[in-house]
Structures are given as C-alpha cells and as structure tokens.
Scaffold this active site. Structure first.
Site, short mmCIF file in Angstrom:
data_model
loop_
_atom_site.label_atom_id
_atom_site.label_comp_id
_atom_site.label_asym_id
_atom_site.label_seq_id
_atom_site.Cartn_x
_atom_site.Cartn_y
_atom_site.Cartn_z
N GLU A 218 11.17 14.66 -39.46
CA GLU A 218 10.10 15.46 -40.21
C GLU A 218 10.59 16.16 -41.27
O GLU A 218 11.55 16.57 -41.34
CB GLU A 218 9.50 16.60 -39.28
CG GLU A 218 8.60 16.30 -38.05
CD GLU A 218 8.27 17.69 -37.29
OE1 GLU A 218 7.57 18.38 -37.58
OE2 GLU A 218 9.29 17.73 -36.44
N ASP B 262 5.99 12.65 -40.81
CA ASP B 262 6.26 12.84 -39.42
C ASP B 262 6.65 11.34 -38.91
O ASP B 262 5.51 10.68 -38.93
CB ASP B 262 5.44 13.84 -38.59
CG ASP B 262 6.07 13.83 -36.91
OD1 ASP B 262 7.09 13.71 -37.02
OD2 ASP B 262 5.03 14.30 -36.44
MG MG Z 1 7.65 12.73 -34.93
#
Ligand code: MG
Length: 420
Positions: free
Chosen positions: A113, A9
């Site tokens: 992500e 992420d």
């Molecule tokens: Mg993020």
C-alpha cells in the site's frame, strides 16, 4: 487549498503476486486468482493461517487470518500455496517504483500500500478519476496484478475509499460524499476501530459511522478520552496529516510470535521473550531510539489476549535490560503453566538520545551490555542474522530472533496512520 491524495492498495497482494509470477514468469496456465486458493504456511504447521485468498475462495466463506484447516473445511478443493517473501519484496519494490513515476510524493504505508500526493499534478487535478484509472491500468499492464485506488483530499478518506468494493476499482470519497458513502457503514469499517472499541461504541448505541459523527463530541471525549475525539474527527473525514517522504518515527517497537508448540513453563517463555527482544531492540538501536515502558502480551489456547505493562528504571535500548523488564511483566501476567500459544513484546514511551539514569545497583553494568549489543548488531549487519546467537538458543526450537514474518520484512516499517 485542498490536497489531492491517492491510496493505492494491491488486491490480495500475496496471492496476486504469487499468481502473477506463476502466469507471467513460469508460464503456468492455471491462474490462482480464478480458482479457490489461498497463500498459507505449511500444511503440517499448526501456525498456518490464511495470509491471502482469491475471490473464489472468499465466496466459499474463507477469511484472511483464519486457520488453514478451517478454510479447508469450508472449501475442500482449496489450492494452497506457500508464501514467497523474497518474491513479495521484489514485487513491492517494482510497484513502488512505478508509483514514483506518476506522483511527486510517495509514502509507502505497508508492503502493498502507498499514499500518493497528487496535489499540483495538472492531469490528476483536472480528472482525478481518469488519472487514477490510467495508473491502475498501468500497474496491470506492466506488473500483471490489480490494485484499488482511493481518491480524496486526505489520507484517511483516500484509504477508506480504497477499501470500498474490490478488486481493480477506483473510488472517490470527497468530503461532500461523506454522508452518502461513509456514514451508512458499520463503525467497525472506520479506520483504527477494532473489536474492543466496536463493543464500547455498540454499548452506547453507536452502530454506524453516521451515528458516531452525530454523537456529542464532549460525550465521546468523556467516555473514550483522546481516542473518542480522534474517532469523532475520523467520522467527519478529518485527518490533517500530509503525505511525507520520510516515514514518521514509530510510536513504539513491537513484535509477537505464535509458537510452534504450547509454552507451558517459565524458562521457555522467557527464552521466547528474549528472541523477541532481540529483534525489537535491534530496530530501536538502528533508529537511535530508547524506551522506558515495556508491554508483554500473551495469548492462550482459546485465543484470549492479555497484556501487562512495566515501567523501566531508565530509558534504554539494551536487549538484556528490556528483556528483564519483560520477564517481570510476564510474571505478573501469567501463572507459569497454563498453555500459551502467542507472546509479544512492545517497547514504548520513546525518546531519542535520553541520558541513562544510573542507580547504585546496576553499577554501570548496562554500559558494557550496550557495547555488546553494538558489537552484535555490527556482526549481524555484516554477516547476517544467523551469524551470532546467544548460547541458550543453540539447538533450541526457538529461533534466536523472533517476530515479523521474515527477516527481510522485519526491516520494513509498519506503523499506524498518525491521528488527526
Ligand atoms: Mg492490499
């Protein structure tokens, strides 16, 4: 056999990407990540909300999603940069391309992500934390931004791990670590728990993920139905879904838009719904999906949300038919004058290739409308979204197609993590 799943992420993606571009490409000395700064829309635009914030801005109490003027009140020397969606799309592509060099299966989950299935990769299986750290460093060296990597045996636990402390961190959340790392967290931190579910759980005295895990499963099923069972499984770290290369089909198609002015009359509200239906149904048609249930959601000036559902007479992907259903749902939901600042449309109860149920009143009219939609889709695909619009939008402040953040992003599939 356990799987090995990474969740990667990008930290404050929009802000990091703008900062990396300014530092590495434009050669600017100032790095937004080191000072109180945010990415937000136009200063003049009342819709402007904080889309991403730097860590120093977070220390001033600035939150993602709050109104820009509130953020500026908390932090008077806040640096505000506008979003640059074409830049974000290319940064996202470079990010995913790098991940594909390391993982046999990559599933992009949102613009910033992805889940990686590292099962069977010897270096990763021997030393998952070391491997994740090298991957994180490689993203920094090649692309100039930081990521968090969550490591576990399924997507749910990997994602929960990735959300532990930030930035630039590798965290594990293996099943044996659940009591120590997951259970002390407030229930709100568990995936898929929003404010409404949190309130219900608090009502039953369930405050931490551990409380939820220790609650009788039958009790949760009685109170919260299927969701109760899913959440109980989540609290025990159970999620059976594998990382798939092909995105799963959407459960529903929806879009919402915050209007640049208060909507206080039915004609304008119906026009906003039409512009939303245009983008929703175009996505449905490109996926070959039809739907039979339309939901309209409205938000008034004090941020109260309400919604109403209406079952359609038939499965359909016809813009006008879904729009008419949405207008009827709106009539039952709204008095037609109290100011609205956000409207949304969602189509669900999906089916693929379902035959139309004709009735005597529509007299096959929708076949013609379906052909019209097909023609408009083809023109827009070839000449761009703005190449053709309904006459009611000409000269109107309402865009002919609404929802999502940017035309390029509308094509991106975002969807909930499949339960289980
Ligand atoms: Mg993020």
């Amino acid at each position: 056999m356990d799987r090995l799943i990474f969740h990667v992420d990008v930290n404050s993606a929009f802000l990091s990407w703008t900062a990396a571009h300014q530092v590495l490409v434009l050669g600017q000395g100032r790095d937004l990540r080191q000072i109180p700064s945010v990415i937000a829309g136009d200063r003049e635009d009342r819709r402007a909300v904080v889309l991403a914030k730097s860590i120093p801005a977070g220390r001033c109490g600035v939150h993602t999603g709050e109104a820009l003027f509130q953020a500026q009140r908390k932090c008077p020397d806040l640096v505000v940069e506008k979003p640059d969606y074409p830049l974000y799309v290319s940064a996202s592509r470079a990010f995913i391309a790098l991940l594909r060099r390391y993982a046999p299966a990559v599933e992009q989950y949102s613009i910033d992500e992805a889940f990686l299935d590292m099962t069977g990769v010897p270096d990763a299986e021997d030393d998952p934390v070391g491997f994740a750290g090298r991957l994180r460093d490689q993203v920094w060296e090649e692309l100039g931004f930081t990521v968090n990597v969550g490591v576990s045996v399924n997507r749910l636990l990997a994602k929960m791990a990735g959300d532990f402390s930030k930035p630039n961190q590798v965290h594990t959340l293996f099943p044996e670590e659940i009591p120590e790392k997951l259970w002390p967290l407030p229930v709100r931190r568990l995936f898929l728990i929003g404010p409404a579910t949190e309130r219900k759980l608090h009502y039953y005295g369930i405050r931490t993920v551990g409380d939820l895990a220790r609650t009788d499963r039958e009790f949760l099923r009685r109170q919260l139905h299927r969701q109760g069972e899913v959440l109980w499984n989540y609290a025990h770290g159970r999620s059976g879904s594998a990382v798939t290369e092909t995105p799963a089909l959407n459960k529903g198609y929806g879009n919402s838009v915050t209007t640049p002015f208060d909507v206080t009359d039915p004609a304008t509200a119906r026009r906003v719904l039409l512009s939303l239906c245009e983008t929703v149904t175009a996505r449905m048609r490109s996926d070959g999906q039809t739907g039979a249930l339309v939901t309209v959601q409205i938000r008034d000036r004090d941020f109260t949300d309400r919604s109403h559902q209406l079952a359609l007479a038939s499965f359909t992907d016809v813009t006008e038919e879904i729009w008419r259903g949405a207008c009827r749902a709106l009539e039952e939901l709204w008095d037609g004058e109290s100011p609205l600042r956000q409207l949304g449309v969602q189509v669900s109860r999906l089916a693929q290739g379902c035959p139309r149920q004709y009735n005597v009143f529509d007299g096959h009219r929708y076949d013609r409308l379906a052909r019209l939609d097909t023609a408009v889709d083809a023109i827009r695909a070839k000449y761009g979204e703005g190449s053709i619009l309904r006459a009611c939008f000409a000269g109107s402040p309402i865009p002919p197609m609404s929802g999502g953040l940017h035309p390029e992003r509308r094509t991106g599939v975002t969807r909930p993590l499949p339960p289980g």
